[in-house]
Design an enzyme around this catalytic site. Structure first.
Site, PDB file in Angstrom:
ATOM      1  N   LYS A 204      55.367  49.659  72.551  1.00  0.00           N
ATOM      2  CA  LYS A 204      56.654  49.027  72.869  1.00  0.00           C
ATOM      3  C   LYS A 204      57.705  49.417  71.833  1.00  0.00           C
ATOM      4  O   LYS A 204      57.372  49.843  70.721  1.00  0.00           O
ATOM      5  CB  LYS A 204      56.475  47.504  72.888  1.00  0.00           C
TER       6      LYS A 204
ATOM      7  N   ARG B  83      54.536  30.825  73.430  1.00  0.00           N
ATOM      8  CA  ARG B  83      55.564  31.778  73.854  1.00  0.00           C
ATOM      9  C   ARG B  83      55.364  31.868  75.366  1.00  0.00           C
ATOM     10  O   ARG B  83      55.517  30.848  76.026  1.00  0.00           O
ATOM     11  CB  ARG B  83      55.331  33.102  73.108  1.00  0.00           C
TER      12      ARG B  83
ATOM     13  N   MET C 173      78.169  51.200  56.777  1.00  0.00           N
ATOM     14  CA  MET C 173      77.631  51.479  58.106  1.00  0.00           C
ATOM     15  C   MET C 173      76.932  52.843  58.146  1.00  0.00           C
ATOM     16  O   MET C 173      75.915  53.008  58.823  1.00  0.00           O
ATOM     17  CB  MET C 173      78.743  51.429  59.160  1.00  0.00           C
TER      18      MET C 173
ATOM     19  N   TYR D 233      82.114  48.916  49.055  1.00  0.00           N
ATOM     20  CA  TYR D 233      82.972  47.798  49.468  1.00  0.00           C
ATOM     21  C   TYR D 233      82.810  46.580  48.568  1.00  0.00           C
ATOM     22  O   TYR D 233      81.705  46.199  48.216  1.00  0.00           O
ATOM     23  CB  TYR D 233      82.620  47.370  50.891  1.00  0.00           C
TER      24      TYR D 233
HETATM   25  C1  LIG Z   1      53.361  43.397  69.890  1.00  0.00           C
HETATM   26  C2  LIG Z   1      52.239  42.799  70.604  1.00  0.00           C
HETATM   27  C3  LIG Z   1      50.910  43.200  70.341  1.00  0.00           C
HETATM   28  C4  LIG Z   1      50.558  44.092  69.162  1.00  0.00           C
HETATM   29  O1  LIG Z   1      50.387  43.285  68.037  1.00  0.00           O
HETATM   30  P1  LIG Z   1      50.191  43.944  66.586  1.00  0.00           P
HETATM   31  O2  LIG Z   1      50.157  42.809  65.656  1.00  0.00           O
HETATM   32  O3  LIG Z   1      51.387  44.811  66.411  1.00  0.00           O
HETATM   33  O4  LIG Z   1      48.934  44.709  66.650  1.00  0.00           O
HETATM   34  C5  LIG Z   1      49.904  42.716  71.145  1.00  0.00           C
HETATM   35  N1  LIG Z   1      50.176  41.865  72.159  1.00  0.00           N
HETATM   36  C6  LIG Z   1      51.418  41.428  72.421  1.00  0.00           C
HETATM   37  C7  LIG Z   1      51.645  40.478  73.520  1.00  0.00           C
HETATM   38  C8  LIG Z   1      52.492  41.858  71.643  1.00  0.00           C
HETATM   39  O5  LIG Z   1      53.723  41.392  71.883  1.00  0.00           O
END
Ligand SMILES: *Cc1c(COP(=O)(O)O)cnc(C)c1O
Length: 385
Positions: A46, A144, A323, A276
């Protein structure tokens, strides 16, 4: 220069993130070979593979033995399919705007936390004349996504018997841990028990899916072959560990080196205010080097005490991060325009690591990696694809 393999050759890039796919591959093999590791591993790619570049990383992960790829959004899954990846893919986040149809047609496994999810996915599947593969998510304590325990039997009852649910195939049951790296594993144990109970309830409705998954990187193997009873976990979802974020201290290695080059170098007298607001003022004559990276590129503006690595030395960043650029105090060290500056890497040369950057910014490595912006070019070492 400084022993880093072939430094930035990408023309016009102000900075380069070089990812060693060989290290990514060995991290995959390492997690898969942990004692009691779940039979299959889903490599989580992801957010552009935690900022490392989703497509090249996915190929490397699969080459090294990952069985699945996991992403949050369906759009990410479809990008993987468009790149020709045929491995199983799981995508677990959706909103009311998500059109599930292209995902179902692309053979992407989907997540269900509620009756609404189930109805929407089932309708999408029947509208394209297909069966959707789904993984039912039970909330075991993270609060969640996931079905609350009290709604779980009702969800299972409908999915196992309602007419509208005939276009769903339950391929998995899953949940996510609150603190996968916890030392004593106590809270994990409680979540595992809740998970096992949910799996047993599903079985009582005749739902006995092929995949049960709960672990992320820091808990791979923790519930492995030792786990008794009905909930034999056979798939883990590992992200962080594959990128060398070592929450559990097992010895995985960071794969990314972020580097840039000095674009301006000058001597200033004592009393010179830098950047800055002028909140850093030199207390002596000193050499300043300008690096063309800023908070728009993911260099956190809030860092305290950060340094970069140049000509074998750590040099402090001074003044506010802008930036697009920041300033380094080189003292009396003589540098040149074009000199390589390493922001972070494996740490083996003495350069900072992403973990140190995370500490300087009061955050975690995940945010350092995923924050890198599009102006940072990505390069790959050991790309066998
Ligand atoms: C990001 C995520 C993972 C991976 O977890 P890590 O701690 O990065 O190994 C697994 N399951 C879900 C639902 C996640 O959001």
């Amino acid at each position: 220069m400084n022993g880093i393999p072939s430094t930035a050759r990408v023309q016009h890039a102000l900075a380069t993130a070089t990812v060693d796919l060989g290290i990514i591959e060995s991290n995959v093999r390492f997690l898969k070979s942990l004692p009691d590791a779940e039979r299959e591993l889903m490599a989580i790619v992801k957010a552009d593979a935690f900022g490392h570049g989703m497509i090249p990383i996915s190929h490397a992960m699969l080459r090294a033995g990952a069985d699945w790829l996991g992403v949050a959004h369906l759009s990410e899954a479809i990008e993987l399919r468009e790149a020709g990846i045929t491995a199983p893919i799981f995508a677990w986040l959706a909103t009311l705007d998500t059109d599930y149809r292209p995902g179902i047609e692309a053979n992407v496994d989907l997540s269900i936390s509620s009756r609404l999810d189930a109805v929407r996915i089932a309708e999408a599947a029947s509208s394209v004349g297909m069966t959707a593969k789904v993984h039912l998510k039970i909330d075991t304590g993270l609060h969640r996504a996931g079905s609350p325990v009290e709604l779980w039997p009702q969800l299972l009852a409908e999915i196992s018997s309602a007419d509208w649910a005939k276009s769903l195939h339950v391929a998995g049951i899953w949940s996510h841990l609150s603190d996968p790296g916890e030392a004593d594993g106590k809270a994990n144990g409680i979540q595992y028990q809740a998970f096992a109970a949910a799996v047993a309830v599903a079985a009582s409705f005749g739902i006995k899916p092929e995949y049960l998954h709960l672990s992320s990187s820091a808990s791979v193997g923790r519930f492995g072959k030792a786990s008794p009873g009905t909930a034999q976990l056979n798939l883990s979802r590992a992200g962080a560990g594959l990128y060398g974020i070592d929450d559990r201290g097992v010895g995985v290695k960071p794969a990314m080196t972020l580097e840039s080059r000095i674009m301006q170098f000058r001597r200033v007298p004592a009393g010179s205010a830098v950047s800055y607001g002028g909140d850093w003022v030199s207390d002596r004559a000193t050499n300043l080097a300008l690096v063309p990276l800023g908070y728009a590129d993911g260099i956190p503006r809030c860092i305290k005490g950060a340094s970069v690595f140049c000509r074998g030395q750590r040099l402090p960043i001074v003044g506010r991060i802008a930036m697009d650029q920041f300033v380094v105090d080189a003292g009396d060290l003589q540098l040149e325009v074009g000199d390589q500056v390493i922001l972070f890497g494996t740490g083996e040369l003495g350069e900072p690591t992403a973990l140190e950057w995370a500490q300087w910014a009061g955050t975690i490595e995940h945010e350092i990696y995923t924050g890198l912006g599009p102006r940072v070019a990505r390069r790959y070492l050991n790309d066998k694809n």
